[in-house]
Write a protein that holds these residues in place. Structure first.
Motif, PDB file in Angstrom:
ATOM      1  N   LYS A 289      -4.231 -19.427 -31.520  1.00  0.00           N
ATOM      2  CA  LYS A 289      -3.632 -19.306 -30.170  1.00  0.00           C
ATOM      3  C   LYS A 289      -3.031 -20.572 -29.555  1.00  0.00           C
ATOM      4  O   LYS A 289      -2.649 -20.564 -28.500  1.00  0.00           O
ATOM      5  CB  LYS A 289      -4.926 -18.775 -29.163  1.00  0.00           C
ATOM      6  N   GLU A 290      -3.523 -21.803 -30.057  1.00  0.00           N
ATOM      7  CA  GLU A 290      -3.032 -22.908 -29.650  1.00  0.00           C
ATOM      8  C   GLU A 290      -2.181 -23.564 -30.837  1.00  0.00           C
ATOM      9  O   GLU A 290      -2.228 -25.013 -30.796  1.00  0.00           O
ATOM     10  CB  GLU A 290      -4.018 -24.041 -29.137  1.00  0.00           C
TER      11      GLU A 290
ATOM     12  N   ALA B  18       0.715 -15.084 -29.960  1.00  0.00           N
ATOM     13  CA  ALA B  18      -0.601 -15.825 -29.288  1.00  0.00           C
ATOM     14  C   ALA B  18      -0.552 -17.262 -29.715  1.00  0.00           C
ATOM     15  O   ALA B  18      -1.544 -17.810 -29.645  1.00  0.00           O
ATOM     16  CB  ALA B  18      -1.740 -15.110 -29.977  1.00  0.00           C
TER      17      ALA B  18
ATOM     18  N   SER C  36      -0.711 -20.097 -25.755  1.00  0.00           N
ATOM     19  CA  SER C  36      -1.006 -19.146 -24.695  1.00  0.00           C
ATOM     20  C   SER C  36      -0.700 -19.993 -23.335  1.00  0.00           C
ATOM     21  O   SER C  36      -0.561 -19.337 -22.279  1.00  0.00           O
ATOM     22  CB  SER C  36      -2.549 -19.199 -24.637  1.00  0.00           C
TER      23      SER C  36
END
Length: 730
Positions: A372-373, A607, A610
């Motif tokens: 997600k990052e 994703a 985010s």
């Protein structure tokens, strides 16, 4: 006009205080030295010369005198309580310099105590406020103010705004650390003296060479794994001569990656004059294990271990002081600590960032970066290598495929592999055979297999699955459970007994959550792994026949009975299924791992950023319209968890008593981490409602009912309170 002061000495006359001009010059010089490593010396000097300009105001000088029980000879009438001071220099550079220079420097100066601002808030609440009395007072500073040179970074069209925000944080780090250090040098010289004495990189390299030679001489030459480890080490030493930049180190599990990567880092740092080596590791258990290895090789004075569970000892301990700014030759920290600091706007977190410049940064188990990052993490890696003189090494047995390629344009560029043709080592170190079970397996099925195998490990995806399997196995000779619901002290004790049983050949049947895959060094002849991402399966397989003492270890992948996975677990499992279609007979080879990550990133493409940190309104950031407070919401790990102190032993009880009496100060809380279990907040609420915990200090809770802590499996959380407490060992 009377002398203006920056800092006082309580109970001492003004003649002993620090003149403001001396503080400005010292901070400017030190900040400039820090920033010179990335070509921004004049930027940092300018900020240092003006950061405390507001302390010249009569009200602030009167405040200093009043705080020391004195009356100011000229400005006592101006005393109105403590006056702010960071706004003055910020307004001066904003009004006097160009748009870009003024926007950057004003934010550094205004935020050197409070933190970097969103540009709109900075303009509205600080820069546009008018203080006519400042005009004459600060006119000498305005007359000598010069715009610094252009920003010395190589711009990228696709992410210049990201680069600019990164540059500002690095400058901010230089200013903040220089301000802290000069203030400390005047106010607490004993702390400054305690910072000295760290070993140098050449000294550490000399120690390492002696230790690695002794280790190789003692290694069993008949084991094929030892020959491979020696060759991999030689490749790392050879590659250390390559010019600084981005590297990957692809080594199969058991191939000696930890020591080989350290060899590369120390040799490379010594050759190219790097200031330090920074190890970034995803899990605390990995950190503790690696730190112990490094201390054995390099000495206790060589390693700065910086993470939430580490106890530094006394307030003036050199390592504790070095943790504030990472001014140490070898730093070991968590992935979360590293990246959360890079995207923070807080002075305490940003203070260390300038010490990333001109360093060697090792990312161990790089495949564990949360998807997600992923984009901002990769962009930060690229940036420190391209513009801040760092060499970055991506270490893994399952390289996650984060290099740039078609369909993955945001990947890392110019990455060089340290080990030529790593595939051959995967072939030579192949120590396991993987079988995939098609039929779902119940807890009773797994327990039945355990009873036929004297030494076996089974790894599950969830706590509930692991507890169910252990429940079916409980009472069997040599049965153990491992979970993050066990406090670290409990897990360490269990692992010590597990390792001893494995060493002596005694029965050892372990049911575990994924916690055992976090770099735990164990060697089982048989491993069963619940279906998961291929990287997790590979980690579990690394605990099977690790030392190659058997012809072949048996790894079985199975699907537990129960609910289907959701979210990221589901994406990982889907990617594994896709990989199985083409690589069923060779799941752990680099080609299969690459195919897995290609599929996983495809399923996760929406994703990966985010907060849109990499491509968020880049034009606005390129115009120096920053959102530092917004971007500081970056968090690599879900923070919606709280710790519960477990009264595991007498030491834990003593810590609880100390917290009750003295509060939750930093030193005692670091020691308490060894006896803490992290739970989700909804679980904590349920436990609180059930009367299972008590509040022993502000924000600190302790398990009150030890009947809810199983001495084999750990804390029974809210979803498991149905368990008969009478069955638990008190």
């Amino acid at each position: 006009m009377a002398e203006a002061y920056a800092h006082t000495r309580l109970g001492m006359p003004p003649e002993t205080w620090q003149p403001l001009v001396d503080h400005h010059r010292a901070v400017a010089e030190l900040a400039g030295q820090f920033a010179a490593r990335f070509g921004a010396k004049e930027w940092a000097r300018c900020a240092g010369l003006l950061h405390d300009l507001g302390k010249m105001r009569p009200a602030f000088q009167a405040y200093l005198f009043r705080e020391n029980g004195l009356r100011h000879p000229e400005h006592d009438h101006a005393y109105i309580g403590k006056s702010s001071h960071a706004d003055a220099g910020a307004r001066l550079v904003w009004a006097s310099l160009g748009k870009a220079e003024g926007a950057i420097l004003s934010n550094l100066i205004a935020g050197h105590h409070a933190g970097l601002y969103d540009t709109a808030d900075l303009e509205q609440h600080i820069l546009k406020q008018d203080r006519p009395s400042d005009n004459a007072l600060f006119s000498p500073a305005r007359a000598t103010l010069q715009a610094p040179a252009k920003i010395g970074i190589s711009p990228r069209k696709d992410r210049f705004g990201f680069q600019l925000a990164f540059f500002v944080r690095m400058l901010f780090s230089c200013l903040v650390d220089a301000d802290y250090l000069d203030t400390e040098g005047f106010c607490s010289p004993e702390r400054t003296a305690a910072r000295s004495g760290a070993a140098t990189i050449p000294e550490l390299l000399k120690r390492f060479d002696a230790q690695i030679a002794a280790l190789q001489n003692a290694a069993d030459p008949t084991l094929p794994v030892n020959a491979c480890r020696r060759e991999i080490l030689d490749h790392c030493l050879s590659a250390s001569a390559q010019t600084p930049g981005l590297f990957s180190l692809t080594v199969p599990t058991g191939g000696g990656k930890t020591l080989s990567s350290l060899a590369f880092a120390l040799q490379h740092a010594a050759r190219y004059g790097k200031d330090r080596v920074i190890y970034v590791i995803p899990y605390t258990s990995n950190i503790e294990q690696n730190a112990d290895v490094f201390r054995r090789f390099l000495g206790d004075d060589a390693v700065l271990e910086h993470h939430a569970s580490f106890d530094f000892g006394g307030d003036d301990d050199r390592n504790k002081l070095a943790s504030e700014n990472w001014d140490a030759p070898l730093v070991i920290t968590t992935t979360a600590q590293f990246f959360d600091s890079l995207f923070s706007n807080r002075p305490s977190k940003c203070r260390k960032l300038h010490n990333l410049a001109n360093s060697v940064i090792i990312f161990d188990e790089v495949q564990a970066l949360p998807v997600k990052e992923l984009l901002p993490c990769m962009a930060a890696m690229q940036e420190v290598a391209d513009n801040y003189g760092a060499s970055v090494v991506l270490c893994s047995a399952t390289q996650p495929g984060i290099t740039q390629r078609k369909g993955f344009e945001d990947g890392l560029e110019h990455v060089r592999e340290i080990v030529p043709e790593p595939q051959r080592y995967f072939d030579r170190l192949r120590r396991t055979r993987i079988t995939v079970k098609s039929e779902p397996q119940s807890a009773a099925d797994i327990a039945a297999v355990f009873r036929t195998e004297p030494q076996m490990l089974a790894v599950f995806n969830t706590r509930t699955q692991a507890r169910d399997a252990f429940g079916a196995l409980r009472g069997t000779e040599g049965a153990f459970h491992l979970s993050a619901l066990m406090c670290p002290a409990h897990r360490r004790a269990a692992l010590a007994e597990i390792r001893e049983r494995l060493r002596t050949g005694a029965p050892c049947r372990v049911v575990s959550t994924q916690v055992i895959e976090a770099g735990v060094d164990v060697d089982f002849p048989v491993v069963w792994r619940a279906f998961a991402g291929l990287d997790s399966i590979a980690q579990a397989a690394g605990r099977c026949n690790r030392e190659g003492r058997r012809p072949c270890g048996a790894v079985t992948v199975f699907r537990p009975e129960g609910k289907d996975s959701k979210g990221d677990f589901n994406r990982r499992e889907a990617a594994t299924k896709a990989t199985l279609l083409k690589h069923k007979n060779d799941l752990l080879q680099p080609e299969a791992i690459a195919a897995y990550f290609d599929a996983y990133y495809f399923y996760s493409r929406d994703a990966m950023d985010s907060l849109r940190l990499v491509h968020r309104d880049d034009d606005a950031r390129a115009r120096c319209c920053f959102l530092f407070e917004e971007e500081a919401k970056f968090a690599l790990i879900d923070s919606t968890m709280d710790g519960i102190l477990i009264p595991w032993d007498a030491e834990a009880d003593a810590l609880a008593s100390q917290i009750r009496a003295q509060g939750a100060h930093r030193g005692v809380m670091r020691r308490a981490q060894q006896y803490s279990v992290q739970v989700y907040r909804w679980e904590l609420e349920k436990l609180t409602e059930a009367g299972a915990v008590e509040l022993i200090a502000e924000g600190v809770r302790m398990l009150k009912n030890m009947r809810l802590y199983d001495r084999e499996t750990g804390l029974a959380t809210s979803g498991e309170l149905w368990m008969d407490a009478g069955q638990l060992v008190v």
